[in-house]
Design a protein around this motif. Structure first.
Motif, mmCIF file in Angstrom:
data_model
loop_
_atom_site.group_PDB
_atom_site.id
_atom_site.type_symbol
_atom_site.label_atom_id
_atom_site.label_comp_id
_atom_site.label_asym_id
_atom_site.label_seq_id
_atom_site.Cartn_x
_atom_site.Cartn_y
_atom_site.Cartn_z
ATOM 1 N N ALA A 26 7.937 35.590 -58.394
ATOM 2 C CA ALA A 26 7.407 34.314 -58.889
ATOM 3 C C ALA A 26 6.144 34.548 -59.708
ATOM 4 C CB ALA A 26 7.078 33.382 -57.725
ATOM 5 N N ARG A 27 5.804 33.521 -60.478
ATOM 6 C CA ARG A 27 4.561 33.531 -61.252
ATOM 7 C C ARG A 27 3.891 32.173 -61.110
ATOM 8 N NH1 ARG A 27 4.241 35.540 -67.295
ATOM 9 N NH2 ARG A 27 4.000 37.468 -66.166
ATOM 10 N N LYS A 28 2.576 32.203 -60.913
ATOM 11 C CA LYS A 28 1.758 30.991 -60.948
ATOM 12 C C LYS A 28 0.907 31.079 -62.205
ATOM 13 C CE LYS A 28 -0.522 31.461 -57.264
ATOM 14 N NZ LYS A 28 -1.485 31.319 -56.201
ATOM 15 N N LEU A 37 3.958 37.562 -58.250
ATOM 16 C CA LEU A 37 4.299 37.981 -56.899
ATOM 17 C C LEU A 37 5.509 38.904 -56.953
ATOM 18 C CD1 LEU A 37 3.907 37.664 -53.792
ATOM 19 C CD2 LEU A 37 5.559 35.781 -53.942
ATOM 20 N N GLU A 46 0.580 41.011 -55.058
ATOM 21 C CA GLU A 46 0.164 39.995 -56.020
ATOM 22 C C GLU A 46 -0.671 40.676 -57.097
ATOM 23 O OE1 GLU A 46 -1.414 35.554 -55.723
ATOM 24 O OE2 GLU A 46 -2.904 37.021 -55.050
ATOM 25 N N GLU A 70 1.785 29.574 -50.942
ATOM 26 C CA GLU A 70 1.312 29.106 -52.250
ATOM 27 C C GLU A 70 2.353 29.315 -53.353
ATOM 28 O OE1 GLU A 70 -1.748 32.307 -53.800
ATOM 29 O OE2 GLU A 70 -2.009 31.961 -51.640
ATOM 30 N N TYR A 71 3.351 30.137 -53.093
ATOM 31 C CA TYR A 71 4.413 30.381 -54.060
ATOM 32 C C TYR A 71 5.706 29.643 -53.719
ATOM 33 C CZ TYR A 71 1.736 34.284 -55.974
ATOM 34 O OH TYR A 71 0.782 35.060 -56.548
ATOM 35 N N ASP A 74 8.023 27.835 -56.086
ATOM 36 C CA ASP A 74 8.539 28.544 -57.241
ATOM 37 C C ASP A 74 9.621 29.579 -56.945
ATOM 38 O OD1 ASP A 74 6.734 27.157 -58.835
ATOM 39 O OD2 ASP A 74 5.171 28.641 -58.487
#
Length: 82
Positions: A26-28, A37, A46, A70-71, A74
């Motif tokens: 995933a990406r934030k 991630l 991370e 937090e991910y 996503d």
């Protein structure tokens, strides 16, 4: 490879190894940074990338699931438990 050995490496070596051997999950996206991630062997990594400077700012390995919350919006976690 375990998280303790990984944590002793330089940030450059951590990044190269993660990009080559890790599974991107995933990406934030943020204004100045993005956070990627990865799953790497039996732990997560991370990578924090500074968009203004065009470089990796921080890499952190972890193995506690609380950091995944937090991910969670996503990524699909189902494939991690197969």
């Amino acid at each position: 490879m375990d998280i303790n050995n990984f944590s002793r490496w330089t940030i450059s070596r951590q990044a190269q190894y993660t990009w080559k051997h890790g599974n991107h999950l995933a990406r934030k996206d943020g204004f100045r940074f993005y956070h990627d991630l990865y799953r790497l062997h039996n732990f997560f990594v991370e990578i924090v990338y500074n968009l203004e400077l065009g470089q990796v700012d921080k890499i952190e390995g972890f193995n506690h699931n609380a950091r995944l919350y937090e991910y969670v919006e996503d990524i699909d976690l189902q494939h991690l438990y197969l």
